[in-house]
Design an enzyme around this catalytic site. Structure first.
Site, PDB file in Angstrom:
ATOM      1  CG  ASP A 210       7.097  -8.258  -9.492  1.00  0.00           C
ATOM      2  OD1 ASP A 210       6.686  -9.402  -9.261  1.00  0.00           O
ATOM      3  OD2 ASP A 210       6.743  -7.266  -8.844  1.00  0.00           O
ATOM      4  CG  ASP A 598       9.063   3.192   0.946  1.00  0.00           C
ATOM      5  OD1 ASP A 598       7.954   3.716   0.727  1.00  0.00           O
ATOM      6  OD2 ASP A 598      10.102   3.593   0.397  1.00  0.00           O
TER       7      ASP A 598
HETATM    8  O1  LIG Z   1       6.220  -3.967  -9.739  1.00  0.00           O
HETATM    9  C1  LIG Z   1       7.304  -3.741  -9.245  1.00  0.00           C
HETATM   10  C2  LIG Z   1       7.899  -2.452  -9.253  1.00  0.00           C
HETATM   11  C3  LIG Z   1       9.134  -2.266  -8.669  1.00  0.00           C
HETATM   12  N1  LIG Z   1       9.796  -3.304  -8.101  1.00  0.00           N
HETATM   13  C4  LIG Z   1      11.127  -3.076  -7.485  1.00  0.00           C
HETATM   14  O2  LIG Z   1      11.116  -1.977  -6.627  1.00  0.00           O
HETATM   15  C5  LIG Z   1      12.424  -1.467  -6.473  1.00  0.00           C
HETATM   16  C6  LIG Z   1      12.458   0.040  -6.432  1.00  0.00           C
HETATM   17  O3  LIG Z   1      12.248   0.622  -7.657  1.00  0.00           O
HETATM   18  P1  LIG Z   1      13.021   1.916  -8.201  1.00  0.00           P
HETATM   19  O4  LIG Z   1      12.464   2.244  -9.528  1.00  0.00           O
HETATM   20  O5  LIG Z   1      14.478   1.755  -8.069  1.00  0.00           O
HETATM   21  O6  LIG Z   1      12.487   3.035  -7.223  1.00  0.00           O
HETATM   22  P2  LIG Z   1      13.277   4.094  -6.354  1.00  0.00           P
HETATM   23  O7  LIG Z   1      12.485   5.350  -6.356  1.00  0.00           O
HETATM   24  O8  LIG Z   1      14.685   4.217  -6.714  1.00  0.00           O
HETATM   25  O9  LIG Z   1      13.096   3.341  -4.965  1.00  0.00           O
HETATM   26  C7  LIG Z   1      12.801   3.888  -3.713  1.00  0.00           C
HETATM   27  O10 LIG Z   1      11.420   4.126  -3.532  1.00  0.00           O
HETATM   28  C8  LIG Z   1      10.561   2.989  -3.661  1.00  0.00           C
HETATM   29  C9  LIG Z   1       9.162   3.395  -3.299  1.00  0.00           C
HETATM   30  O11 LIG Z   1       8.623   4.224  -4.274  1.00  0.00           O
HETATM   31  C10 LIG Z   1      11.004   1.876  -2.747  1.00  0.00           C
HETATM   32  O12 LIG Z   1      10.249   0.719  -3.014  1.00  0.00           O
HETATM   33  C11 LIG Z   1      12.443   1.572  -2.980  1.00  0.00           C
HETATM   34  O13 LIG Z   1      12.878   0.556  -2.124  1.00  0.00           O
HETATM   35  C12 LIG Z   1      13.266   2.827  -2.760  1.00  0.00           C
HETATM   36  O14 LIG Z   1      14.630   2.556  -2.978  1.00  0.00           O
HETATM   37  C13 LIG Z   1      13.242  -2.061  -7.615  1.00  0.00           C
HETATM   38  O15 LIG Z   1      14.132  -3.002  -7.079  1.00  0.00           O
HETATM   39  C14 LIG Z   1      12.191  -2.727  -8.468  1.00  0.00           C
HETATM   40  O16 LIG Z   1      12.702  -3.848  -9.101  1.00  0.00           O
HETATM   41  C15 LIG Z   1       9.227  -4.573  -8.093  1.00  0.00           C
HETATM   42  O17 LIG Z   1       9.812  -5.522  -7.604  1.00  0.00           O
HETATM   43  N2  LIG Z   1       8.002  -4.760  -8.664  1.00  0.00           N
END
Ligand SMILES: O=c1ccn([C@@H]2O[C@H](COP(=O)(O)OP(=O)(O)O[C@H]3O[C@H](CO)[C@@H](O)[C@H](O)[C@H]3O)[C@@H](O)[C@H]2O)c(=O)[nH]1
Ligand SMILES: [Mn+2]
Length: 897
Positions: A210, A598
């Protein structure tokens, strides 16, 4: 007697209760019974899962399997929690409900006359806590665990001398910011996917970038090159985990297990290769630090199309594929595809959900596997059999059809030993989710989840024999009727198209809209019952290739397509206008409207009547990283809570949405709980302020207590502790994890949840957009240095304030008591306890706030000042050499009457 057990029964507990469970001989009997059951099972054809809903009445008969074959047996089994653990738990819950009733009865009838406000506030808070407890508690009434049989899966679908019949899986990796999500981490995830223990031609890995970063692109190119060596090495020696960084971080004891010298040699060589790979990746990262003025140029000299992150075309690159590169031993490798969807200013991109939907379409066009797995870029496959685990549920001939997804728990690496900020979320993953699995299935947590593609397309779950009139998931009745007929049509058509497609495989060319129209026109029989092409377009968008792919329920791409034309179509489906006026994000794919896409996505599926499954293999299937310093953690929790508030204030709010459909009531409870919890921050903050106010004013929230009342209070306290303890027991959670969870509930509640509430309201009322702040993933694990990283954020203010006022409250309260003589210590005790309860919960916060000083930890200084003042006050009071009246006013400076 035991023979009388009906052969279809799968529940030893239930049956044994009838046949003398609890007597001395029951164990023997049970063994015997089990043996007999097992023998019978071999010939029983139609097994009924205890679930009831799970048998589709499908014929199990596989003519190729001998009647007594192991491969006929179910691929998984539900293991209810033993009744000796669960029944006392349920009993205590009921008791707690009764005690709560008594408690409120007393509280409401005994207002505090001289502190009416305090009393009222506390009662309101308590009622809110009680209600939210109900929503949290009852979805944990039927917890289950599950067991999978990978060998049976193999027997059934991987018969000797035949090509594997395991279903294909498309795997999605999402990444956005290569600076916060280091390419090395993503590379490890990709490597673990490419090396997964699954037929190579059935795995395709799609990486969504992204951030349109050339760094990610080039890192992936390097990764595909390294995979040619890494994958065969993993498979040859059956390594775990297959993410090199984590594999080499394990120590191998060369002396213990008589390790093959060849392995030692190859491992050493591979380690060197990996180090070199790392150097190359780090080189790329170093180069990417400073953007050249004219933007990035690719190796062939052309400018990188993604130079403007917000305004660039869609990009797709296939790195590894079927007829392309082979590994160093000449074997095929899984497909690896880089995807960066088109971005243009003025278009809403819907963050991660949008990225996932782009991948759903790209993968449908390129490989169209019937199952999808999605992982965050930092969640590598830790158990190479993870896909097989999921298939034990999905491909089960009886149970599988109704399953929309198989969720694995999130497990983490690199968290500080004490897990100060409850990053592991153990209570959620080992207690709540197991509870949900006994109802309609776990909620989707965004990563480590295997989906059924058809379930993502917004269809209803298959029904056994559905009584007409109750099939849909939209609440107004009139809507139900129209929707039902549409659904029927689409299903009817899909069958037809599939048949036709199979029939004329060679003749059907489906590249363009005209072609598909012809195709449909060609099926003149039953033409009238077909869902018009236009409706498909309204739902799925203008790609006829994609639409055709959705009709292939078993996946696969139609034969005779050239990869060039497919790629062209793939670019089309990731263009940013593609979803305009379609149902993407509304009914189809990942659902938009919340930063916690999610919860929403899983919720929609459950509303369609699907069930999900929670799978906890012994060796964790996936592992990821989590923010371990206070500020990052609070921001993560803020985003989650904000996402919940967004859902709460949207049309998808589980309190109102989706009645008369497949969502079970207790499952709904849980969804309600997961969107209203940020609201609890208000009563929580009020409640944490109360003790300080009580101490400062000398008033209290309860009047002079009677014996009866103190018994009720004690009983409530004990029942709360008992539910906690019993829950920990059946869930297998340790007291420390449970306690951290309690603490963080207060810390998060007093800070992130509150801010989320306001930001959410701002969004709804003022249209302020919410953004997805990605959490940084630590690149090189530097001894938890991150844990002590302190970044100022306003999120820290409310808990800090609570801490300070409670500490002041204690000081003032104690000094007042000193002045007022010994009789005032009694009432003080309650208040002090209350206040300390708040402080103890906020303790990890205080630690995080203090950071890490090498010499003299500030925390000690603070505590010593605190204790010192208390003791000095005490001393002043007790000191026999001074006249009491004289000194008191001087010391505390307060007007003590
Ligand atoms: O515009 C965006 C923003 C985020 N992501 C991806 O979303 C994922 C999750 O992001 P992260 O910052 O790691 O969030 P976490 O809080 O650790 O993630 C949890 O919470 C998120 C919801 O807030 C879920 O989407 C994730 O799957 C879940 O692991 C990563 O792989 C990002 O690369 C994208 O692809 N595009
Ligand atoms: Mn993450």
């Amino acid at each position: 007697m035991i023979m009388a057990v009906p052969p279809r029964s799968m529940d030893p507990k239930k049956d044994l209760a009838v046949y003398g469970y609890g007597t001395v001989a029951w164990k023997e009997k049970m063994e015997e019974w089990k043996k007999k059951q097992n023998e019978k099972l071999q010939v029983v054809k139609h097994q009924v899962y205890k679930d009831g809903c799970i048998n589709d009445g499908d014929d199990l008969d596989d003519p190729e399997l001998p009647k007594m074959d192991e491969g006929r047996q179910p691929l998984s089994r539900k293991l209810p929690i033993s009744s000796s653990k669960i029944n006392p738990y349920r009993l205590i819950i009921l008791l707690r409900v009764v005690i709560l009733g008594l408690f409120f009865h007393y509280r409401i009838r005994h207002p505090v006359n001289d502190a009416y406000g305090l009393w009222l506030t506390s009662i309101i808070c308590e009622i809110w806590f009680a209600v939210s407890w109900i929503f949290d508690q009852f979805p944990k009434w039927f917890p289950v665990e599950r067991e999978t049989y990978l060998d049976r899966l193999s027997l059934r679908y991987e018969k000797e001398g035949k090509p594997s019949e395991l279903a294909a899986v498309d795997i999605f990796v999402s990444t956005v910011d290569p600076l916060k999500e280091p390419p090395l981490i993503t590379a490890n995830t990709v490597l673990s996917i490419l090396a997964v223990d699954y037929p190579v031609d059935k795995v395709a890995c799609y990486v969504s970038d992204d951030g349109a970063a050339m760094l990610t692109f080039e890192a992936l190119s390097e990764t595909s090159e390294f995979a040619r060596k890494w994958v065969p090495f993993c498979k040859k020696f059956n390594l775990e985990p297959r993410a090199p960084e984590w594999y080499f971080a394990q120590n191998v004891d060369y002396l213990r297990n008589k390790v093959d010298p060849m392995f030692v040699r190859e491992r050493r060589a591979m380690k060197r290769e990996y180090e070199e790979f790392k150097v190359r990746i780090n080189g790329l990262v170093a180069m990417a630090q400073k953007v050249p003025e004219e933007g990035w140029t690719m190796q062939d000299g052309t400018p990188w199309p993604g130079n403007n992150v917000r305004d660039h075309p869609g990009m797709i690159q296939v790195f590894l594929g079927h007829n392309g590169v082979h590994d160093v031993e000449g074997n095929e490798l899984p497909r690896l595809v880089y995807v960066s969807r088109e971005k243009r200013p003025g278009f809403e991109h819907h963050k991660k959900a949008g990225a996932m939907n782009a991948l759903v379409r790209v993968s449908a066009v390129i490989s169209n596997a019937p199952y999808l797995l999605n992982v965050d870029c930092d969640h590598y496959i830790n158990n190479s059999k993870a896909l097989r685990e999921a298939m034990c549920f999905m491909m089960d001939p009886q149970a599988g059809k109704k399953i929309c997804y198989v969720q694995f728990p999130q497990r983490f690496d690199g968290i500080d030993r004490h897990d100060r900020y409850s990053n592991r979320n153990v209570v959620f993953f080992d207690i709540n989710m197991k509870g949900l699995d006994g109802i309609q299935g776990p909620i989707y947590v965004g990563t480590g989840c295997v989906f059924r593609r058809q379930a993502l397309y917004g269809y209803d779950a298959p029904k056994k024999t559905k009584p007409p009139g109750k099939t849909c998931n939209c609440w107004p009745k009139w809507c139900c009727c129209c929707f039902r007929s549409r659904k029927k049509n689409s299903k009817g058509k899909s069958k037809d198209i599939r048949k036709t497609m199979k029939g004329r495989e060679t003749s059907l060319q489906i590249y363009t809209l005209e072609n598909i129209d012809e195709g449909i026109e060609g099926i003149d029989s039953e033409k009238s019952s077909l869902m018009p092409q236009i409706k498909f377009e309204k739902k799925f968008g203008q790609s006829s290739v994609f639409i055709a792919s959705t009709l292939l329920e078993d996946g696969g791409v139609p034969p005779g397509t050239t990869s060039a034309s497919l790629l062209k179509e793939a670019i089309h489906v990731i263009s940013c206008g593609y979803e305009d006026k379609t149902e993407w994000g509304k009914e189809v794919g990942w659902i938009y409207g919340s930063v916690t896409e999610d919860i929403l996505t899983g919720f929609k599926m459950h509303c369609h009547g699907w069930r999900s499954v929670y799978c906890i293999p012994k060796r964790p299937a996936f592992k990821g990283s989590a923010p371990i310093n206070l500020s990052d953690r609070l921001h993560q929790v803020l985003r989650w809570a904000l996402g919940s508030v967004e859902i709460f204030l949207s049309r998808h709010c589980p309190i109102w949405y989706g009645y008369g459909c497949g969502l079970k009531p207790l499952e709904r409870f849980s969804y309600i709980n997961s969107v209203v919890y940020p609201l609890t921050s208000l009563p929580l903050i009020a409640y944490c302020t109360l003790p300080a106010v009580c101490l400062l004013t000398g008033k209290f929230i309860v009047p002079e207590i009677s014996n009866y009342a103190s018994i009720v209070f004690m009983a409530l306290f004990i029942s709360i502790a008992a539910t906690g303890i019993l829950e920990m027991q059946w869930g297998g959670v340790g007291i420390d994890d449970w306690w951290r969870n309690e603490q963080f509930w207060v810390i998060g509640g007093a800070s992130a949840h509150l801010f989320a509430l306001f930001q959410g309201l701002l969004k709804v009322l003022a249209g302020v957009n919410t953004n997805f702040t990605v959490t940084s993933k630590a690149g090189d694990d530097g001894e938890f240095s991150d844990l002590y990283l302190f970044k100022w954020t306003s999120l820290l203010i409310p808990p800090m304030t609570l801490l300070i006022i409670n500490i002041i409250g204690i000081l003032v309260g104690v000094s007042n008591a000193i002045n007022n003589g010994y009789e005032s210590w009694g009432p003080l005790f309650g208040k002090l306890f209350f206040s300390l309860w708040v402080i103890v919960h906020l303790y990890p916060f205080l630690k995080g706030f203090m950071g890490k000083q090498d010499r003299l930890p500030t925390i000690i200084v603070v505590w010593s000042i605190l204790l010192a003042s208390i003791f000095s006050l005490l001393w002043v009071r007790i000191n026999p050499f001074l006249s009491k009246d004289g000194i008191v006013l001087e010391v505390c400076g307060l007007d003590c009457d």
